[in-house]
Design an enzyme around this catalytic site. Structure first.
Site, PDB file in Angstrom:
ATOM      1  CD  GLU A   1      -5.834   0.691   8.864  1.00  0.00           C
ATOM      2  OE1 GLU A   1      -5.825   0.849   7.632  1.00  0.00           O
ATOM      3  OE2 GLU A   1      -6.850   0.327   9.502  1.00  0.00           O
TER       4      GLU A   1
ATOM      5  CB  ALA B   1       2.584   2.533   4.747  1.00  0.00           C
TER       6      ALA B   1
ATOM      7  NE  ARG C   1      -7.635   7.340   9.561  1.00  0.00           N
ATOM      8  CZ  ARG C   1      -8.397   7.724   8.538  1.00  0.00           C
ATOM      9  NH1 ARG C   1      -8.164   8.877   7.935  1.00  0.00           N
ATOM     10  NH2 ARG C   1      -9.402   6.982   8.133  1.00  0.00           N
TER      11      ARG C   1
ATOM     12  N   GLY D   1       0.853  -1.192   0.000  1.00  0.00           N
ATOM     13  CA  GLY D   1       0.000   0.000   0.000  1.00  0.00           C
ATOM     14  C   GLY D   1       0.886   1.238   0.000  1.00  0.00           C
TER      15      GLY D   1
ATOM     16  CG  HIS E   1     -12.908   3.992   7.476  1.00  0.00           C
ATOM     17  ND1 HIS E   1     -13.011   3.643   6.159  1.00  0.00           N
ATOM     18  CD2 HIS E   1     -12.311   5.226   7.488  1.00  0.00           C
ATOM     19  CE1 HIS E   1     -12.511   4.611   5.400  1.00  0.00           C
ATOM     20  NE2 HIS E   1     -12.069   5.571   6.189  1.00  0.00           N
TER      21      HIS E   1
ATOM     22  CD  GLU F   1     -12.290  13.985   3.508  1.00  0.00           C
ATOM     23  OE1 GLU F   1     -11.554  13.573   4.412  1.00  0.00           O
ATOM     24  OE2 GLU F   1     -12.325  13.491   2.376  1.00  0.00           O
TER      25      GLU F   1
ATOM     26  NE  ARG G   1     -14.186   9.453   9.043  1.00  0.00           N
ATOM     27  CZ  ARG G   1     -13.169   9.281   8.215  1.00  0.00           C
ATOM     28  NH1 ARG G   1     -12.304   8.327   8.422  1.00  0.00           N
ATOM     29  NH2 ARG G   1     -13.020  10.073   7.180  1.00  0.00           N
TER      30      ARG G   1
ATOM     31  CG  HIS H   1     -16.550   6.058   6.747  1.00  0.00           C
ATOM     32  ND1 HIS H   1     -17.715   6.579   6.234  1.00  0.00           N
ATOM     33  CD2 HIS H   1     -15.552   6.857   6.291  1.00  0.00           C
ATOM     34  CE1 HIS H   1     -17.426   7.643   5.494  1.00  0.00           C
ATOM     35  NE2 HIS H   1     -16.116   7.835   5.506  1.00  0.00           N
TER      36      HIS H   1
HETATM   37  C1  SIN Z   1     -13.634   9.198   3.262  1.00  0.00           C
HETATM   38  O1  SIN Z   1     -13.444   9.479   2.098  1.00  0.00           O
HETATM   39  O2  SIN Z   1     -14.687   9.436   3.836  1.00  0.00           O
HETATM   40  C2  SIN Z   1     -12.572   8.506   4.018  1.00  0.00           C
HETATM   41  C3  SIN Z   1     -11.441   9.399   4.204  1.00  0.00           C
HETATM   42  C4  SIN Z   1     -10.615   8.909   5.350  1.00  0.00           C
HETATM   43  O3  SIN Z   1     -10.910   7.892   5.954  1.00  0.00           O
HETATM   44  O4  SIN Z   1      -9.664   9.593   5.705  1.00  0.00           O
END
Ligand code: SIN
Length: 491
Positions: A357, A13, A368, A11, A333, A110, A274, A225
């Site tokens: 992660e 990382a 996070r 990935g 998530h 976000e 979140r 999430h």
């Molecule tokens: C998202 O697109 O909602 C996820 C982004 C994230 O987990 O940082």
């Protein structure tokens, strides 16, 4: 086979580490196809970086700490946010095509960010674009040897020090030796009933670290999430993500009656942190409600251009998100906990490192901040790789590959795994209490006895550690919510 460095996982990382370690000779082990089998390529939101006018690394750091309930490691936060802009520029130099405005990047907003600072690619396909470019760079890199379709079975140790990896591929078992081994294996989604992670996020890195005697930390901090797409078949495992950027663009959450419930829960409504939003969705579902994400007004006809990935997922479920609401369910998530590492990525076992992660540097604290995960793999992976590049070459250990009494199965799907997923979902999920966690512990002990394969036993063992950590933390903080705790702690 002898190398200067072994990286497990391809990935963001793993690839950032491996690419930045040039000219050191790196072996990269990945279970599937390079750059394609981890969670990174599924990331939709983007990469948080203070690159917009009026923004600063300090403001990004502050948002990161607030989201983490101030349990973050402050030096790690400053290292992350301070290097973000330069790391994004490095990705561009690697060929990543970020979405651009007339001046600079097109920035998204976000939850829990004090301003728009998310750089993204092809709307909601950031992870796919980043992995496309890094995968191409890795294939072209002469210092890298990739072992695709190989499963890391065990870490090889001499006098407690990790000196190599035994891996299994189609041609049989191989032994790779190096003075440094980096775990970049991603998260634990496959241990939960619903997740946004691919099936390869099955806690392999935690299990390997545990078996090698490395310390793990913050395992109770599991992020959910709020908006995964609830599919018609009600399946478990990986669900399509409905990016938070949709709510950033104005999409709202409604229940079956079409009523918005978030304004009554939090001042920032759908853009609250979140964990707050995810628990509110969970509470509605527990009440027997259905929950929907309505982007028809906020995005409408622009859906295919702005959110092509989500648009395609919806169409596959027979939903036109331009005109219809999307059914949602929360999903595991991201794991803030992981292999305990210091500022240099070192675990508590000599020769063993972790990044991304699977690692716990403390950067995320108890929760996070959105779009800090690709960033984490990128920034800390680059730092780790560059550190190896600067170190003098050390000889790799030389010895025969020990026999493996029992091979590790690389697929999650057995009955035991279903039981683990349901157990963690119910008792170590969004809402926890002592009674449920104790019940989970007892059941896991039984499952450990019943597990038929090494892989199953490993996953049960990691599940056990998560439950034990959740039981030990008696208060509610960040993503860890104890309904039997007296009060929410604020830091
Ligand atoms: C998202 O697109 O909602 C996820 C982004 C994230 O987990 O940082």
């Amino acid at each position: 086979m002898h190398f200067d460095l072994i990286v497990i996982g391809s990935g963001i990382a793993g690839l950032s580490t491996a690419l930045s370690a040039a000219p050191r000779r790196v072996a990269l082990i990945t279970r599937g196809v390079l750059a394609d089998d981890g969670a990174s390529r599924w990331a939709q939101g983007g990469i948080a970086a203070a690159v917009g006018p009026g923004d600063s690394a300090q403001a990004h750091a502050r948002d990161t700490r607030i989201a983490g309930n101030e349990l973050n490691d402050l030096a790690a936060v400053d290292a992350l946010t301070g290097a973000a802009a330069e790391a994004v520029a490095w990705l561009e130099a690697c060929g990543v095509g970020f979405d651009r405005a007339a001046q600079g990047y097109l920035l998204g907003r976000e939850a829990a960010h004090s301003q728009a600072r998310i750089v993204h690619a092809h709307g909601d396909a950031t992870g796919a674009e980043v992995m496309r470019a890094l995968g191409a760079a890795a294939r072209a890199a002469t210092h890298l040897q990739c072992f695709e379709q190989h499963l890391a079975e065990s870490l090889l140790q001499v006098d407690g020090r990790v000196v190599g990896v035994a891996a299994a591929g189609a041609q049989g078992r191989i032994g790779l030796f190096a003075p440094h081994v980096v775990l970049a294996t991603g998260g634990i989604g496959a241990l939960y009933r619903h997740t946004t992670n691919p099936a390869t996020a099955d806690a392999t890195g935690l299990a390997l670290a545990l078996e090698a005697g490395a310390g793990l930390a913050d395992l109770e901090f599991v992020q959910f999430h709020p908006t995964a797409l609830r599919t018609r078949d009600g399946r478990s495992g990986q669900l399509p993500l409905l990016t938070e950027a949709l709510r950033g663009a104005g999409a709202v959450l409604v229940n079956g009656a079409g009523r918005r419930f978030m304004p009554a829960v939090a001042r920032d409504a759908e853009l609250a942190p979140r964990d707050v939003v995810a628990r509110a969705v969970w509470a509605e579902l527990e009440r027997g409600e259905t929950v929907w994400l309505d982007a028809t007004r906020a995005v409408g006809a622009a859906f295919p251009q702005r959110f092509p990935t989500v648009f395609a997922s919806c169409l596959a479920e027979g939903i036109d998100p331009c005109t219809q609401r999307i059914p949602v369910v929360p999903a595991q998530h991201y794991h803030m906990g992981g292999v305990r590492v210091d500022a240099a990525g070192r675990s508590t076992v000599a020769g063993l490192y972790a990044v991304g992660e699977v690692a716990c540097s403390g950067v995320h604290g108890a929760n996070r901040l959105a779009s800090n995960s690709l960033l984490e793999g990128l920034v800390f992976g680059r730092a780790l790789g560059r550190n190896f590049a600067q170190q003098p070459v050390q000889p790799a250990a030389r010895f025969d590959l020990p026999a493996m009494t029992e091979p590790v199965d690389g697929t999650v799907g057995a009955t035991i795994d279903t039981a683990v997923r349901d157990l963690l979902w119910r008792h170590a999920g969004l809402v926890r209490d002592a009674q449920g966690l104790q019940q989970a512990q007892k059941t896991l002990q039984m499952l450990q006895r019943e597990a038929a394969t090494h892989g199953e036993r490993r996953r049960v063992a990691v599940a056990h550690c998560i439950v034990a950590a959740a039981l030990q933390r008696r208060d509610s903080v960040g993503a860890h919510y104890r309904r039997d705790a007296a009060q929410m702690r604020t830091g």
